[in-house]
Design an enzyme around this catalytic site. Structure first.
Site, PDB file in Angstrom:
ATOM      1  CB  CYS A   1      -2.706   6.596   2.293  1.00  0.00           C
ATOM      2  SG  CYS A   1      -0.911   6.295   2.945  1.00  0.00           S
TER       3      CYS A   1
ATOM      4  CD  GLU B   1      -1.893   2.355   1.842  1.00  0.00           C
ATOM      5  OE1 GLU B   1      -1.257   3.254   0.992  1.00  0.00           O
ATOM      6  OE2 GLU B   1      -1.924   2.401   3.087  1.00  0.00           O
TER       7      GLU B   1
END
Length: 467
Positions: A269, A235
């Site tokens: 994020c 990720e």
């Protein structure tokens, strides 16, 4: 003469005042190798422990975290600077995820019967061994939880390399696991620097690697894992779009977008980094965003009245300001903020930028700080084009009263997750992950537990039957 090699230290630096709080000695390669050996040995027994017994331990982990949420929250705020309310919420969320997998792992990994013409067939899910988990600082407990809850409940063991600026959060989680009754070797924290991680992937006792971090870090780890034919999940950040449709409640959209962008001082994020509004609503949206910014209070993250915390480190603050300055040099309009705050600590002014074009770096890149970028569009196709004009594809939002129309737009956005009338959120039962350069693989939900298990086919038939 003492010829012992001195290894670098891992430091807690309080970003509120940039003071060093505590230092830990980095582990030697020999110490790390012994920890991995122990994790491999522990795997041989842990994989035989029932889901029920594993679950009891992880329910206990969740209980301890809830009981100590104030203490844990203060430690996260001390080490990486987020608001104390956000830190406590993170602890509670992490506890929920541990409870989720403690209750559901046995169900998710039960033998799965297949529909075949002759005989019987099913999938049996087996853990694969020692997982190397490499995690960032922005959610010091949640990032650990996302990997450990699923993969250790599945029967794997884990060694964790946490971010070097949150060593106390890393250590206290290992302590909590032990307090809950997790046997030695099942989960162990590694105090090592980032440059020492890639060589660990080649250790034959490491079976897989999961990383949350930057694109360069992910690329190097994925390459190292691929060279060893080992599974990895990544990720790697995002530049999430927040598309406002014509029928949206502008007041609610502004409130949601600003709060989402300032969450964790913009160091998320999946925060709404690019807010995309129709031209007909642009002036109204801009003015109301300015009003919302005027109400923001930057300050002590331990103070409940503070809205915007410091960034995680001095370097992080410097990097964000440099990105904003470059956008201005390239022609963007910095409406508000964009500078350091004249006080101790890693503070950056909440920043509002407009008039961003494809000729500017800011149009494509991720800015990991309290920087709100506002775009306008003439039609939905243009809105989607702006939303997809980035190498990242993690999350996103569509804001509208007509949810059916919002879903139609959501289907056109190239990301792993899209939320309607909400910033990209987190829940134990929802899969988390992206596409493009945001990485691959999923965490949380049933999907998360299958990443590091072997789905083994077992087929039975009678000797006289052909198939």
């Amino acid at each position: 003469m003492n010829t012992q090699v001195k290894h670098s230290s891992i430091k807690t630096v309080n970003p509120f005042n940039n003071e060093v709080v505590k230092e830990f000695d980095a582990m030697s390669p020999e110490q790390v190798a012994k920890i991995i050996d122990k994790a491999d040995e522990a795997f041989r027994s842990w994989k035989k422990v029932s889901f029920e017994e594993r679950g009891k331990i992880f329910h206990k982990v969740a209980s301890i975290m809830r009981d100590r949420k104030e203490e844990l929250g203060k430690l996260a705020t001390l080490e990486m600077g987020k608001l104390i309310s956000e830190s406590i919420y993170e602890v509670e969320l992490s506890a929920d995820i541990f409870d989720y997998y403690a209750s559901k792992a046995g169900e998710f990994l039960a033998d799965h019967k297949l529909d075949v013409k002759h005989g019987d067939a099913f999938l049996a899910y087996d853990p694969i061994g020692v997982i190397l988990s490499v995690q960032p600082w922005n959610f010091p407990y949640y990032q650990i939880t996302r990997s450990a809850a699923a993969h250790v409940m599945a029967g794997n063991t884990m060694v964790l390399k946490h971010a070097s600026n949150v060593p106390q959060c890393a250590q206290i989680m290992e302590d909590i696991f032990k307090e809950a009754g997790l046997p030695d070797g099942i989960y162990t924290n590694l105090f090592v620097s980032g440059k020492d991680i890639e060589p660990l992937v080649s250790n034959p006792k490491i079976a897989g690697v999961t990383l949350t971090g930057s694109k360069p870090a992910g690329a190097s780890i994925a390459a190292a894992a691929g060279a060893q034919v080992k599974k990895s999940t990544l990720e790697l950040g995002g530049s999430d779009p927040f598309i406002v449709l014509e029928d949206a409640d502008i007041d609610e959209a502004v409130k949601t977008a600003v709060a989402g962008r300032m969450w964790n001082a913009g160091q998320v994020c999946v925060s709404p980094k690019r807010v995309i509004v129709p031209a007909s609503k642009y002036d109204e949206f801009l003015n109301k965003t300015k009003e919302a910014f005027a109400k923001l209070k930057v300050g002590d993250p331990m103070d409940s009245a503070t809205n915007v915390a410091p960034l995680s480190t001095e370097k992080a603050a410097e990097d964000v300001v440099a990105q904003v300055q470059k956008a201005a040099e390239q022609g963007a309009n910095v409406v508000l903020g964009g500078k350091r705050i004249d006080r101790a600590g890693a503070f950056v002014e909440p920043t509002l930028i407009t008039d961003i074009t494809p000729k500017m770096d800011a149009y494509f890149e991720e800015i990991f700080g309290p920087v709100f970028m506002l775009y306008k569009y003439e039609n939905i196709d243009e809105a989607v084009e702006i939303a997809n004009a980035t190498e990242f594809g993690l999350g996103g939002t569509v804001f509208a009263k007509d949810t059916q129309k919002a879903v139609e737009v959501a289907r056109k956005i190239d990301t792993g997750m899209v939320f309607i009338n909400h910033v990209t959120g987190i829940a134990p039962e929802l899969p988390f992950g992206g596409t493009k350069n945001s990485g691959y693989g999923r965490e949380q939900s049933p999907a998360g537990i299958y990443e590091f298990v072997n789905a083994k086919l077992i087929r039975t038939t009678t000797p006289d039957k052909n198939y």
